[in-house]
Write a protein that holds these residues in place. Structure first.
Motif, PDB file in Angstrom:
ATOM      1  N   THR A  64       0.838  -1.324   0.044  1.00 17.42           N
ATOM      2  CA  THR A  64      -0.219  -0.002  -0.023  1.00 17.42           C
ATOM      3  C   THR A  64       0.820   1.300   0.012  1.00 17.42           C
ATOM      4  O   THR A  64       0.313   2.332  -0.275  1.00 17.42           O
ATOM      5  CB  THR A  64      -0.927   0.022   1.188  1.00 17.42           C
ATOM      6  N   GLY A  65       1.894   1.127   0.215  1.00 17.23           N
ATOM      7  CA  GLY A  65       2.894   2.240   0.095  1.00 17.23           C
ATOM      8  C   GLY A  65       3.224   2.699  -1.389  1.00 17.23           C
ATOM      9  O   GLY A  65       3.873   3.865  -1.542  1.00 17.23           O
ATOM     10  N   ASP A  66       2.767   2.018  -2.153  1.00 17.35           N
ATOM     11  CA  ASP A  66       2.754   2.249  -3.850  1.00 17.35           C
ATOM     12  C   ASP A  66       1.333   2.924  -4.160  1.00 17.35           C
ATOM     13  O   ASP A  66       1.447   2.988  -5.240  1.00 17.35           O
ATOM     14  CB  ASP A  66       3.145   1.004  -4.381  1.00 17.35           C
ATOM     15  N   TYR A  67       0.271   2.940  -3.346  1.00 17.78           N
ATOM     16  CA  TYR A  67      -0.998   3.566  -3.637  1.00 17.78           C
ATOM     17  C   TYR A  67      -1.112   5.125  -3.607  1.00 17.78           C
ATOM     18  O   TYR A  67      -0.657   5.759  -2.673  1.00 17.78           O
ATOM     19  CB  TYR A  67      -2.040   2.912  -2.784  1.00 17.78           C
ATOM     20  N   TRP A  68      -1.516   5.532  -4.718  1.00 18.76           N
ATOM     21  CA  TRP A  68      -1.670   6.941  -5.082  1.00 18.76           C
ATOM     22  C   TRP A  68      -2.895   7.290  -5.332  1.00 18.76           C
ATOM     23  O   TRP A  68      -3.483   6.790  -6.399  1.00 18.76           O
ATOM     24  CB  TRP A  68      -0.641   7.561  -6.035  1.00 18.76           C
ATOM     25  N   ARG A  69      -3.801   8.354  -4.808  1.00 15.50           N
ATOM     26  CA  ARG A  69      -5.005   8.566  -5.226  1.00 15.50           C
ATOM     27  C   ARG A  69      -5.145   9.695  -6.229  1.00 15.50           C
ATOM     28  O   ARG A  69      -4.411  10.786  -5.905  1.00 15.50           O
ATOM     29  CB  ARG A  69      -6.113   8.967  -4.074  1.00 15.50           C
ATOM     30  N   LEU A  70      -5.786   9.396  -7.423  1.00 16.92           N
ATOM     31  CA  LEU A  70      -5.643  10.578  -8.383  1.00 16.92           C
ATOM     32  C   LEU A  70      -6.628  11.740  -7.918  1.00 16.92           C
ATOM     33  O   LEU A  70      -7.977  11.292  -7.956  1.00 16.92           O
ATOM     34  CB  LEU A  70      -5.980   9.717  -9.826  1.00 16.92           C
ATOM     35  N   GLU A  71      -6.413  12.778  -8.191  1.00 15.30           N
ATOM     36  CA  GLU A  71      -7.255  14.073  -7.924  1.00 15.30           C
ATOM     37  C   GLU A  71      -7.216  14.987  -9.164  1.00 15.30           C
ATOM     38  O   GLU A  71      -6.008  15.474  -9.137  1.00 15.30           O
ATOM     39  CB  GLU A  71      -6.880  14.779  -6.405  1.00 15.30           C
ATOM     40  N   ILE A  72      -8.156  15.017  -9.967  1.00 24.60           N
ATOM     41  CA  ILE A  72      -8.216  15.856 -11.180  1.00 24.60           C
ATOM     42  C   ILE A  72      -8.495  17.265 -10.505  1.00 24.60           C
ATOM     43  O   ILE A  72      -9.726  17.281  -9.756  1.00 24.60           O
ATOM     44  CB  ILE A  72      -8.946  15.324 -12.068  1.00 24.60           C
ATOM     45  N   GLU A  73      -7.812  18.253 -10.984  1.00 25.22           N
ATOM     46  CA  GLU A  73      -8.338  19.721 -10.563  1.00 25.22           C
ATOM     47  C   GLU A  73      -9.309  20.240 -11.733  1.00 25.22           C
ATOM     48  O   GLU A  73      -9.316  19.767 -12.845  1.00 25.22           O
ATOM     49  CB  GLU A  73      -7.003  20.621 -10.777  1.00 25.22           C
ATOM     50  N   GLY A  74     -10.453  20.868 -11.095  1.00 21.38           N
ATOM     51  CA  GLY A  74     -11.425  21.407 -12.059  1.00 21.38           C
ATOM     52  C   GLY A  74     -12.478  20.384 -11.995  1.00 21.38           C
ATOM     53  O   GLY A  74     -12.677  19.605 -11.184  1.00 21.38           O
ATOM     54  N   SER A  75     -13.077  20.384 -13.292  1.00 21.15           N
ATOM     55  CA  SER A  75     -14.291  19.872 -13.554  1.00 21.15           C
ATOM     56  C   SER A  75     -14.391  18.493 -14.261  1.00 21.15           C
ATOM     57  O   SER A  75     -15.353  17.681 -14.212  1.00 21.15           O
ATOM     58  CB  SER A  75     -15.298  20.678 -14.311  1.00 21.15           C
ATOM     59  N   GLY A  76     -13.014  18.163 -14.552  1.00 18.78           N
ATOM     60  CA  GLY A  76     -12.876  16.881 -15.264  1.00 18.78           C
ATOM     61  C   GLY A  76     -13.053  15.526 -14.501  1.00 18.78           C
ATOM     62  O   GLY A  76     -12.579  15.737 -13.427  1.00 18.78           O
ATOM     63  N   LYS A  77     -13.655  14.730 -15.064  1.00 14.27           N
ATOM     64  CA  LYS A  77     -14.076  13.451 -14.112  1.00 14.27           C
ATOM     65  C   LYS A  77     -13.077  12.108 -14.571  1.00 14.27           C
ATOM     66  O   LYS A  77     -12.930  11.440 -13.831  1.00 14.27           O
ATOM     67  CB  LYS A  77     -15.442  13.038 -14.360  1.00 14.27           C
ATOM     68  N   THR A  78     -12.534  12.233 -15.944  1.00 10.84           N
ATOM     69  CA  THR A  78     -11.514  11.183 -16.391  1.00 10.84           C
ATOM     70  C   THR A  78     -10.243  11.840 -16.760  1.00 10.84           C
ATOM     71  O   THR A  78     -10.139  12.857 -17.361  1.00 10.84           O
ATOM     72  CB  THR A  78     -12.081  10.494 -17.580  1.00 10.84           C
ATOM     73  N   TRP A  79      -9.212  11.078 -16.477  1.00 15.93           N
ATOM     74  CA  TRP A  79      -7.963  11.639 -16.625  1.00 15.93           C
ATOM     75  C   TRP A  79      -7.527  11.719 -18.020  1.00 15.93           C
ATOM     76  O   TRP A  79      -7.647  10.943 -18.888  1.00 15.93           O
ATOM     77  CB  TRP A  79      -6.913  10.822 -16.055  1.00 15.93           C
ATOM     78  N   ARG A  80      -7.088  13.071 -18.487  1.00 17.04           N
ATOM     79  CA  ARG A  80      -6.579  13.424 -19.756  1.00 17.04           C
ATOM     80  C   ARG A  80      -5.420  13.947 -19.725  1.00 17.04           C
ATOM     81  O   ARG A  80      -4.696  14.713 -18.569  1.00 17.04           O
ATOM     82  CB  ARG A  80      -7.569  14.130 -20.589  1.00 17.04           C
ATOM     83  N   GLN A  81      -4.738  13.966 -20.920  1.00 12.83           N
ATOM     84  CA  GLN A  81      -3.454  14.694 -20.781  1.00 12.83           C
ATOM     85  C   GLN A  81      -3.212  16.118 -20.638  1.00 12.83           C
ATOM     86  O   GLN A  81      -2.381  16.689 -19.739  1.00 12.83           O
ATOM     87  CB  GLN A  81      -2.679  14.516 -22.313  1.00 12.83           C
ATOM     88  N   ASP A  82      -4.212  16.791 -20.832  1.00 13.25           N
ATOM     89  CA  ASP A  82      -4.316  18.281 -20.541  1.00 13.25           C
ATOM     90  C   ASP A  82      -4.954  18.821 -18.983  1.00 13.25           C
ATOM     91  O   ASP A  82      -4.761  20.030 -18.959  1.00 13.25           O
ATOM     92  CB  ASP A  82      -5.003  18.966 -21.702  1.00 13.25           C
ATOM     93  N   GLN A  83      -5.194  17.833 -18.172  1.00 10.67           N
ATOM     94  CA  GLN A  83      -5.791  18.092 -17.010  1.00 10.67           C
ATOM     95  C   GLN A  83      -4.458  18.043 -16.022  1.00 10.67           C
ATOM     96  O   GLN A  83      -3.360  17.511 -15.897  1.00 10.67           O
ATOM     97  CB  GLN A  83      -6.478  17.054 -16.533  1.00 10.67           C
ATOM     98  N   ARG A  84      -4.823  19.216 -14.991  1.00 12.94           N
ATOM     99  CA  ARG A  84      -3.819  19.280 -13.703  1.00 12.94           C
ATOM    100  C   ARG A  84      -4.300  18.283 -12.851  1.00 12.94           C
ATOM    101  O   ARG A  84      -5.685  18.207 -12.428  1.00 12.94           O
ATOM    102  CB  ARG A  84      -4.059  20.840 -13.140  1.00 12.94           C
ATOM    103  N   ILE A  85      -3.542  17.658 -12.329  1.00 13.30           N
ATOM    104  CA  ILE A  85      -3.815  16.816 -11.294  1.00 13.30           C
ATOM    105  C   ILE A  85      -3.034  16.564 -10.022  1.00 13.30           C
ATOM    106  O   ILE A  85      -1.821  17.554 -10.312  1.00 13.30           O
ATOM    107  CB  ILE A  85      -3.460  15.277 -11.891  1.00 13.30           C
ATOM    108  N   ARG A  86      -3.363  16.186  -8.928  1.00 13.70           N
ATOM    109  CA  ARG A  86      -2.627  15.707  -7.724  1.00 13.70           C
ATOM    110  C   ARG A  86      -2.427  14.335  -7.602  1.00 13.70           C
ATOM    111  O   ARG A  86      -3.551  13.845  -7.964  1.00 13.70           O
ATOM    112  CB  ARG A  86      -3.118  16.516  -6.567  1.00 13.70           C
ATOM    113  N   LEU A  87      -1.393  13.722  -6.864  1.00 17.69           N
ATOM    114  CA  LEU A  87      -1.751  12.250  -6.529  1.00 17.69           C
ATOM    115  C   LEU A  87      -1.102  12.347  -5.114  1.00 17.69           C
ATOM    116  O   LEU A  87      -0.345  12.986  -4.662  1.00 17.69           O
ATOM    117  CB  LEU A  87      -0.055  11.621  -7.250  1.00 17.69           C
ATOM    118  N   HIS A  88      -2.305  11.701  -4.505  1.00 17.44           N
ATOM    119  CA  HIS A  88      -2.496  12.052  -2.778  1.00 17.44           C
ATOM    120  C   HIS A  88      -2.052  10.438  -2.497  1.00 17.44           C
ATOM    121  O   HIS A  88      -2.653   9.596  -2.722  1.00 17.44           O
ATOM    122  CB  HIS A  88      -3.753  12.471  -2.724  1.00 17.44           C
TER     123      HIS A  88
END
Length: 213
Positions: A138-162
Motif C-alpha cells: 500500500t506504500g505504492d498507492y496514490w489517489r488521483l485527484e483531478i483539478e477542475g471539472s474533469g472526471k476522467t484523466w486526460r493529458q491536458d488536465q492538472r492533477i494531484r497524486l495523494h
C-alpha cells in the motif's frame, strides 16, 4: 535518445492484446490516459519531469531515489500507469478522479512509493522507488485527484497524486541536489495542498481506450 518514442511504441504494440489499436504518441492535448500507458509526469511550476534511476538515497530509507529532472529527452522519466491489484481494472481502461493507482518506473520496474522517512533536503515525506513486478504494497498507492471539472484523466488536465498511507501529496520545488544527482530537484510528499503539488501528463505512449464487447 537512448530509448526513443518509436522503440517505446514498438514495445507496447508487441505486448498488447491482439484486439487493440496501435498506441498513440501524446502529440496533442486531450488524449485519455489509460492503464498500461507509459507517460512522463511534468511538475507544473518548474517543468521538471518525475524521474528515477538506480541510485539509492544516502539517508532515510536508502531506497531508490526519485527526483525532478530538467531535460525532456530522458528515458528514466517514463512511468507505466497501473491499477492496484484488488481491482477489476484492465489495460486500456480509463481512470476517473478519486481512483487509486500505482506508477511503475519503466526502466527499473520499481513502484513510486512513499513512507514516513524524511526527505533528504526539506525533511518532508520521502518519495522513493521500491519493490518490483511481484512485490508491491500500500506504500505504492496514490489517489488521483483531478483539478477542475474533469472526471476522467486526460493529458491536458492538472492533477494531484495523494498518497494513501501517509496522506502526503506528490510534491516538488526548486530545492536542488548538489552532488549525486546534481542539478536535479527534490521530489517529496507534503500533507497540505499547495501550488507545487500540481502535475501534468506529458510525453509518452498512450494506449487507446479499450471498448467493451
Amino acid at each position: 535518445m537512448a530509448f526513443s518514442f518509436f522503440a517505446l511504441a514498438i514495445f507496447l504494440f508487441l505486448t498488447l492484446d491482439s484486439d487493440y489499436a496501435p498506441p498513440v504518441s501524446a502529440a496533442s492535448e486531450g488524449v485519455q490516459i489509460t492503464y498500461g500507458s507509459v507517460i512522463k509526469l511534468m511538475h507544473e511550476r518548474t517543468k521538471y519531469r518525475l524521474h528515477s534511476h538506480d541510485v539509492p538515497y544516502g539517508s532515510g530509507s536508502g531506497q531508490q531515489s526519485v527526483t525532478g529532472f530538467p531535460n525532456v529527452d530522458d528515458s528514466n522519466s517514463y512511468w507505466i500507469v497501473r491499477p492496484v491489484p484488488e481491482t477489476s481494472a484492465k489495460q486500456g481502461d480509463t481512470i476517473k478522479s478519486g481512483t487509486i493507482i500505482r506508477l511503475q518506473h519503466m526502466r527499473t520496474r520499481k513502484w513510486l512509493h512513499s513512507h514516513l522517512h524524511a526527505s533528504p533536503i526539506s525533511g518532508n515525506l520521502e518519495v522513493s522507488c521500491f519493490g518490483g513486478e511481484g512485490e508491491s504494497d500500500t506504500g505504492d498507492y496514490w489517489r488521483l485527484e483531478i483539478e477542475g471539472s474533469g472526471k476522467t484523466w486526460r493529458q491536458d488536465q492538472r492533477i494531484r497524486l495523494h498518497h494513501v498511507d501517509t496522506n502526503g501529496y506528490l510534491h516538488s520545488h526548486d530545492k536542488k541536489y548538489q552532488r549525486i544527482a546534481g542539478g536535479q530537484q527534490e521530489v517529496c510528499g507534503v500533507r497540505e495542498k499547495r501550488a507545487d503539488n500540481i502535475w501534468l501528463a506529458g510525453e509518452g505512449v498512450y494506449l487507446p481506450v479499450k471498448e467493451s464487447k
